[in-house]
Design an enzyme around this catalytic site. Structure first.
Site, mmCIF file in Angstrom:
data_model
loop_
_atom_site.group_PDB
_atom_site.id
_atom_site.type_symbol
_atom_site.label_atom_id
_atom_site.label_comp_id
_atom_site.label_asym_id
_atom_site.label_seq_id
_atom_site.Cartn_x
_atom_site.Cartn_y
_atom_site.Cartn_z
ATOM 1 N N ASP A 51 99.521 52.479 22.905
ATOM 2 C CA ASP A 51 99.887 53.897 22.858
ATOM 3 C C ASP A 51 99.674 54.526 24.229
ATOM 4 O O ASP A 51 98.546 54.796 24.638
ATOM 5 C CB ASP A 51 99.038 54.593 21.793
ATOM 6 C CG ASP A 51 99.226 56.105 21.780
ATOM 7 O OD1 ASP A 51 100.173 56.603 22.425
ATOM 8 O OD2 ASP A 51 98.420 56.787 21.106
ATOM 9 N N GLU A 129 85.302 48.838 51.632
ATOM 10 C CA GLU A 129 83.838 48.837 51.576
ATOM 11 C C GLU A 129 83.435 49.988 50.661
ATOM 12 O O GLU A 129 83.343 51.136 51.084
ATOM 13 C CB GLU A 129 83.230 49.026 52.969
ATOM 14 C CG GLU A 129 83.589 47.919 53.951
ATOM 15 C CD GLU A 129 83.039 48.198 55.346
ATOM 16 O OE1 GLU A 129 82.455 49.292 55.557
ATOM 17 O OE2 GLU A 129 83.200 47.350 56.221
ATOM 18 N N GLU A 131 80.964 52.033 48.669
ATOM 19 C CA GLU A 131 79.543 52.341 48.527
ATOM 20 C C GLU A 131 79.272 52.982 47.163
ATOM 21 O O GLU A 131 80.160 53.584 46.559
ATOM 22 C CB GLU A 131 79.110 53.290 49.650
ATOM 23 C CG GLU A 131 79.274 52.680 51.031
ATOM 24 C CD GLU A 131 79.204 53.703 52.153
ATOM 25 O OE1 GLU A 131 78.902 53.307 53.296
ATOM 26 O OE2 GLU A 131 79.457 54.900 51.894
ATOM 27 N N GLU A 210 72.129 51.105 51.603
ATOM 28 C CA GLU A 210 72.820 52.019 52.506
ATOM 29 C C GLU A 210 71.903 53.172 52.934
ATOM 30 O O GLU A 210 70.745 53.237 52.567
ATOM 31 C CB GLU A 210 74.105 52.553 51.861
ATOM 32 C CG GLU A 210 75.384 51.903 52.408
ATOM 33 C CD GLU A 210 75.599 52.135 53.896
ATOM 34 O OE1 GLU A 210 74.923 53.002 54.500
ATOM 35 O OE2 GLU A 210 76.445 51.429 54.480
ATOM 36 N N GLU A 218 75.666 48.975 49.255
ATOM 37 C CA GLU A 218 77.005 48.522 49.633
ATOM 38 C C GLU A 218 77.079 47.013 49.462
ATOM 39 O O GLU A 218 76.162 46.286 49.851
ATOM 40 C CB GLU A 218 77.328 48.895 51.077
ATOM 41 C CG GLU A 218 78.723 48.461 51.526
ATOM 42 C CD GLU A 218 79.055 48.903 52.937
ATOM 43 O OE1 GLU A 218 79.579 48.076 53.705
ATOM 44 O OE2 GLU A 218 78.786 50.072 53.273
ATOM 45 N N HIS A 267 85.416 52.803 53.071
ATOM 46 C CA HIS A 267 86.117 52.480 54.304
ATOM 47 C C HIS A 267 87.094 51.343 54.018
ATOM 48 O O HIS A 267 86.712 50.334 53.425
ATOM 49 C CB HIS A 267 85.120 52.045 55.379
ATOM 50 C CG HIS A 267 83.971 52.997 55.543
ATOM 51 N ND1 HIS A 267 82.708 52.592 55.906
ATOM 52 C CD2 HIS A 267 83.887 54.341 55.367
ATOM 53 C CE1 HIS A 267 81.903 53.632 55.964
ATOM 54 N NE2 HIS A 267 82.599 54.712 55.623
ATOM 55 N N ARG A 338 81.968 55.251 64.636
ATOM 56 C CA ARG A 338 81.940 55.597 63.214
ATOM 57 C C ARG A 338 82.086 57.087 62.946
ATOM 58 O O ARG A 338 82.053 57.514 61.802
ATOM 59 C CB ARG A 338 80.654 55.054 62.573
ATOM 60 C CG ARG A 338 80.690 53.549 62.380
ATOM 61 C CD ARG A 338 79.362 52.976 61.923
ATOM 62 N NE ARG A 338 79.500 51.615 61.444
ATOM 63 C CZ ARG A 338 79.574 50.544 62.220
ATOM 64 N NH1 ARG A 338 79.543 50.698 63.537
ATOM 65 N NH2 ARG A 338 79.708 49.337 61.703
ATOM 66 N N GLU A 357 90.269 50.330 60.549
ATOM 67 C CA GLU A 357 89.407 50.747 59.439
ATOM 68 C C GLU A 357 89.569 52.245 59.237
ATOM 69 O O GLU A 357 89.150 53.044 60.085
ATOM 70 C CB GLU A 357 87.944 50.412 59.735
ATOM 71 C CG GLU A 357 86.973 50.872 58.656
ATOM 72 C CD GLU A 357 85.519 50.804 59.114
ATOM 73 O OE1 GLU A 357 84.633 51.088 58.292
ATOM 74 O OE2 GLU A 357 85.271 50.505 60.305
ATOM 75 N N ARG A 359 88.269 55.324 57.546
ATOM 76 C CA ARG A 359 86.935 55.585 57.010
ATOM 77 C C ARG A 359 86.870 56.808 56.098
ATOM 78 O O ARG A 359 85.847 57.069 55.472
ATOM 79 C CB ARG A 359 85.942 55.765 58.166
ATOM 80 C CG ARG A 359 85.768 54.515 59.004
ATOM 81 C CD ARG A 359 84.848 54.748 60.196
ATOM 82 N NE ARG A 359 83.530 55.181 59.841
ATOM 83 C CZ ARG A 359 82.533 54.387 59.424
ATOM 84 N NH1 ARG A 359 82.746 53.088 59.310
ATOM 85 N NH2 ARG A 359 81.347 54.875 59.143
#
Length: 472
Positions: A51, A129, A131, A210, A218, A267, A338, A357, A359
């Site tokens: 359904d 990645e 977390e 982390e 992580e 990330h 970062r 990457e 982030r």
């Protein structure tokens, strides 16, 4: 694994039940279980009826019959069910045998087919990645007589003065990165998660505590093709949640469950290949990236305000996307930095490891939609030659949080709210429609669902409002 292999596995492993799983538009999985003796070739060829009106973002009750078509390559034995059970991910079809256009997994598969049709690459690889937090207790309520949430963790810094047995070794705010035991109390739990992930077919690379207090963690698993990685991420979350529950804990992938400490992101590493040939590497280029990779970055950053409506699709997402908590709100790229929305990993760089990457995303995203949208934005950048250096997106190889106000003013920022991101998606979504990957219907449905969530949050009385306004 193909259909015959799965049927053989059911027999050789004495499987008792087969669990067929689908995902709704928001990203939550659902399942229906069938005794193994009733599963045969017809099940794989004709699918399993269900359904669709009961799933978020699917059909109305007047047109609710749908079919789940099993993908035998996704099969794994469930480690949490007492009766031996085989889990299989499904695609969603209409009763007439056509793919359902709002099926998130179907959209991911269309994105992969579109990539091949462009001739730019044969495969897109993604590595998230994701977390998460492991709490010992969570309580929340929202109603006319009161609203609150309360969380607790044996590791939390707010428990340094807790009465009764208290052994200390609490994790300070922003002090949780890589501590050893006994400060890190969750090593055995993460080990168990990793063992079960490996048994289920994920290739685990590492795990660690982390940055935040109260049990942030992580676990990284190896990249794969777009749709398969989205499958793997849902499997990853399923294992994390169930191992946590087994140990009397609760896992959450909310981006910002704690006030005043780092939130949880997702990330997303990504790259393009032509067969075995990596397309993002060029020795001597910026961070050894090819021009194609730079154009891909340009596409993601150019479309980021709209993209974030799919990669950060909760009101809670924007409580993480604020400066000062390692949140990548700055729409620039950089190598090894970062504080940028897009980081170029440069450690141990090889041609096949060359990647970007992104982030900004978090794990409230539906991975099928988010990965497909990122790919479509990147491909648009390649096709249009959107060089991020010419568009004012960097590179910025300094800590952005330490720049002067004048310097920061030159940097574009991520949307400040879900409403702002949805407005951007309304204006900018033509890149998602290329190749019929997304449809107007999917985008309009998504925006309507998310605006309803915004209204629910905005119309709920907040405890902070009592603190601010009760005595005025």
């Amino acid at each position: 694994m193909d259909m015959k292999s799965v049927l053989s596995l059911i027999e050789s492993e004495n499987i008792e039940y087969v669990d067929f799983r689908v995902v709704d538009l928001s990203g939550r999985q659902h399942h229906v279980t069938i005794p193994a003796y009733a599963v045969d070739e017809g099940t794989f060829l004709n699918g399993v009826a269900f359904d669709g009106s009961s799933l978020v973002g699917y059909k109305g009750i007047e047109d609710s019959d749908m079919v789940a078509m099993p993908d035998p390559a996704s099969a794994f034995i469930d480690p949490f069910v007492e009766a031996k059970t085989l889990n299989i991910v499904c695609d969603i079809y209409n009763p007439d045998g056509t793919p359902y256009e709002r099926d998130p997994r179907g959209i991911a598969l269309k994105a992969e087919r579109y990539l091949k049709q462009t001739g730019l690459a044969t495969d897109a690889y993604f590595g998230p990645e994701s977390e998460f937090f492991l709490f010992d207790n969570v309580r929340y309520a929202s109603g006319p007589s009161g609203s609150f949430f309360h969380i607790d963790s044996e590791e939390a810094f707010w428990n340094t003065g807790k009465e009764g047995q208290n052994l200390g070794y609490k994790v300070r705010n922003k002090g949780g990165y890589f501590p050893v035991q006994p400060t890190d109390t969750q090593v055995d739990i993460r080990n168990e998660m990793c063992t079960l992930m490996t048994q289920a077919g994920l290739k685990v690379e590492r795990h660690h505590h982390e940055v935040a207090t109260a049990g942030q963690a992580e676990i990284n698993f190896r990249f794969d093709t777009l749709t398969r990685t989205a499958d793997n991420l849902l499997l990853f979350k399923y294992i994390v949640r169930n191992v946590a529950a087994k140990h009397g804990k609760t896992a959450t992938f909310m981006p910002k469950p704690i006030v005043g400490d780092n939130g949880s992101g997702m990330h997303v590493h990504q790259s393009l290949f032509d067969g075995e040939r990596p397309l993002f590497y060029e020795k001597g280029g910026y961070a050894n990236l090819s021009q194609m990779a730079l154009y891909y970055i340009g596409g993601i950053l150019y479309h980021a305000p709209a993209l974030i409506a799919l990669t950060n699709p909760s009101t809670n997402s924007f409580k993480r996307l604020v400066p000062g908590y390692e949140a990548p709100v700055n729409l620039v790229f950089s190598k090894g930095n970062r504080s940028a929305a897009i980081r170029i990993p440069v450690a141990a760089m090889t041609p096949k490891a060359a990647r970007i990457e992104f982030r900004t995303p978090d794990s409230t995203a539906n991975p099928y939609l988010a990965f497909a949208a990122m790919l479509m934005a990147g491909l648009d950048g390649i096709k249009r030659g959107l060089d991020p250096r010419e568009l004012g997106f960097g590179p910025v190889d300094r800590n952005i949080y330490d720049l002067t106000d004048a310097e920061k003013h030159e940097i574009k920022s991520a949307p400040g709210s879900l409403e702002e991101a949805l407005n951007a998606l309304e204006r900018d979504h033509a890149f998602l429609l290329e190749g019929g990957v997304f449809t107007h219907d999917v985008i309009e449905t998504w925006i309507a669902l998310k605006r309803d969530e915004i209204q629910q949050v905005e119309r709920t009385v907040n405890p902070k409002e009592y603190e601010l306004y009760y005595d005025l």
